[in-house]
Design a protein around this motif. Structure first.
Motif, PDB file in Angstrom:
ATOM      1  N   MET A 185       0.839  -1.182   0.000  1.00  0.00           N
ATOM      2  CA  MET A 185       0.000   0.000   0.000  1.00  0.00           C
ATOM      3  C   MET A 185       0.883   1.244   0.000  1.00  0.00           C
ATOM      4  O   MET A 185       2.003   1.212   0.468  1.00  0.00           O
ATOM      5  N   ARG A 186       0.334   2.304  -0.437  1.00  0.00           N
ATOM      6  CA  ARG A 186       1.045   3.565  -0.557  1.00  0.00           C
ATOM      7  C   ARG A 186       0.582   4.516   0.543  1.00  0.00           C
ATOM      8  O   ARG A 186      -0.593   4.568   0.859  1.00  0.00           O
TER       9      ARG A 186
ATOM     10  N   ASP B 110     -11.437  -2.784 -10.007  1.00  0.00           N
ATOM     11  CA  ASP B 110     -10.903  -2.252  -8.749  1.00  0.00           C
ATOM     12  C   ASP B 110     -10.738  -0.736  -8.749  1.00  0.00           C
ATOM     13  O   ASP B 110      -9.889  -0.185  -8.037  1.00  0.00           O
TER      14      ASP B 110
ATOM     15  N   HIS C  75      -8.420   4.164  -6.872  1.00  0.00           N
ATOM     16  CA  HIS C  75      -7.802   2.877  -7.192  1.00  0.00           C
ATOM     17  C   HIS C  75      -7.722   2.096  -5.892  1.00  0.00           C
ATOM     18  O   HIS C  75      -6.962   2.451  -4.989  1.00  0.00           O
TER      19      HIS C  75
ATOM     20  N   HIS D 276      -7.284  -0.782  -3.004  1.00  0.00           N
ATOM     21  CA  HIS D 276      -6.337  -1.795  -2.566  1.00  0.00           C
ATOM     22  C   HIS D 276      -7.112  -3.090  -2.354  1.00  0.00           C
ATOM     23  O   HIS D 276      -8.230  -3.065  -1.840  1.00  0.00           O
TER      24      HIS D 276
ATOM     25  N   ASN E 209     -11.965  -6.106   1.696  1.00  0.00           N
ATOM     26  CA  ASN E 209     -12.088  -5.415   0.414  1.00  0.00           C
ATOM     27  C   ASN E 209     -13.428  -4.701   0.245  1.00  0.00           C
ATOM     28  O   ASN E 209     -13.567  -3.858  -0.631  1.00  0.00           O
TER      29      ASN E 209
ATOM     30  N   ASP F 212      -3.985   4.128   4.752  1.00  0.00           N
ATOM     31  CA  ASP F 212      -4.519   4.298   3.395  1.00  0.00           C
ATOM     32  C   ASP F 212      -6.034   4.138   3.306  1.00  0.00           C
ATOM     33  O   ASP F 212      -6.572   3.857   2.248  1.00  0.00           O
TER      34      ASP F 212
ATOM     35  N   ASN G 245      -5.084   2.558  -3.065  1.00  0.00           N
ATOM     36  CA  ASN G 245      -3.667   2.654  -3.420  1.00  0.00           C
ATOM     37  C   ASN G 245      -3.349   4.045  -3.935  1.00  0.00           C
ATOM     38  O   ASN G 245      -2.243   4.542  -3.767  1.00  0.00           O
ATOM     39  N   ALA G 246      -4.310   4.632  -4.617  1.00  0.00           N
ATOM     40  CA  ALA G 246      -4.119   5.966  -5.210  1.00  0.00           C
ATOM     41  C   ALA G 246      -5.483   6.498  -5.601  1.00  0.00           C
ATOM     42  O   ALA G 246      -6.466   5.760  -5.649  1.00  0.00           O
TER      43      ALA G 246
END
Length: 154
Positions: free
Chosen positions: A1-2, A29, A65, A67, A75, A117, A147-148
């Motif tokens: 993950m970011r 996703d 986006h 994860h 999820n 995140d 993620n973004a």
């Protein structure tokens, strides 16, 4: 993950404040939230820089986006509904969430990204929501792991 640096996204999120969510979609996703009646007013800004930068846009699509976790339950998005003193949170699959968001006619109010995140979007339903009466005039908090995310201005 970011890890997100919220300062990078603060301006775009603040430009969506009080904008009407007109469409939602989910595919591959990516959760897409479209604010298709985008309007801003010069008198709302003490610094005209932001007004000048965004005044000609009429639509913004926020692409989240997502994860994906090995544990399927993580999820699913979480939607919390607040009405007065009553508070209800539920996990739901994306197809149900998209249908719900499309009929909500909600106005975006706030977004936050936590250290893990998790993106939380807050919205208020409008009086002209096609939702059942019990879901009108509520605050909604949608939480997803991302993620973004991208802002697509048109």
């Amino acid at each position: 993950m970011r890890h997100f640096d919220y300062n990078e996204f603060r301006v775009q999120f603040s430009m969506l404040h009080d904008q009407l969510l007109t469409d939602a979609a989910y595919e591959n996703d990516i959760l897409r939230l479209t604010f298709g009646e985008f309007r801003i007013f010069r008198e709302d800004y003490s610094d005209e820089t932001y007004y000048e930068r965004y005044k000609d846009y009429r639509e913004c699509t926020l692409e989240i986006h997502l994860h994906t976790f090995p544990v399927e339950d993580l999820n699913e998005p979480t939607l919390c509904i607040l009405k007065g003193e009553r508070f209800k949170c539920m996990k739901m699959d994306y197809d149900i969430l998209v249908d719900f968001l499309r009929s909500l006619r909600a106005r975006f109010t706030f977004a936050a990204v936590s250290n893990n995140d998790e993106l939380e979007l807050q919205m208020l339903s409008s009086h002209d929501s096609v939702m059942k009466r019990k879901y009108r005039d509520c605050e909604y908090r949608l939480s997803v792991f991302a993620n973004a995310f991208d802002f697509i201005w048109r």
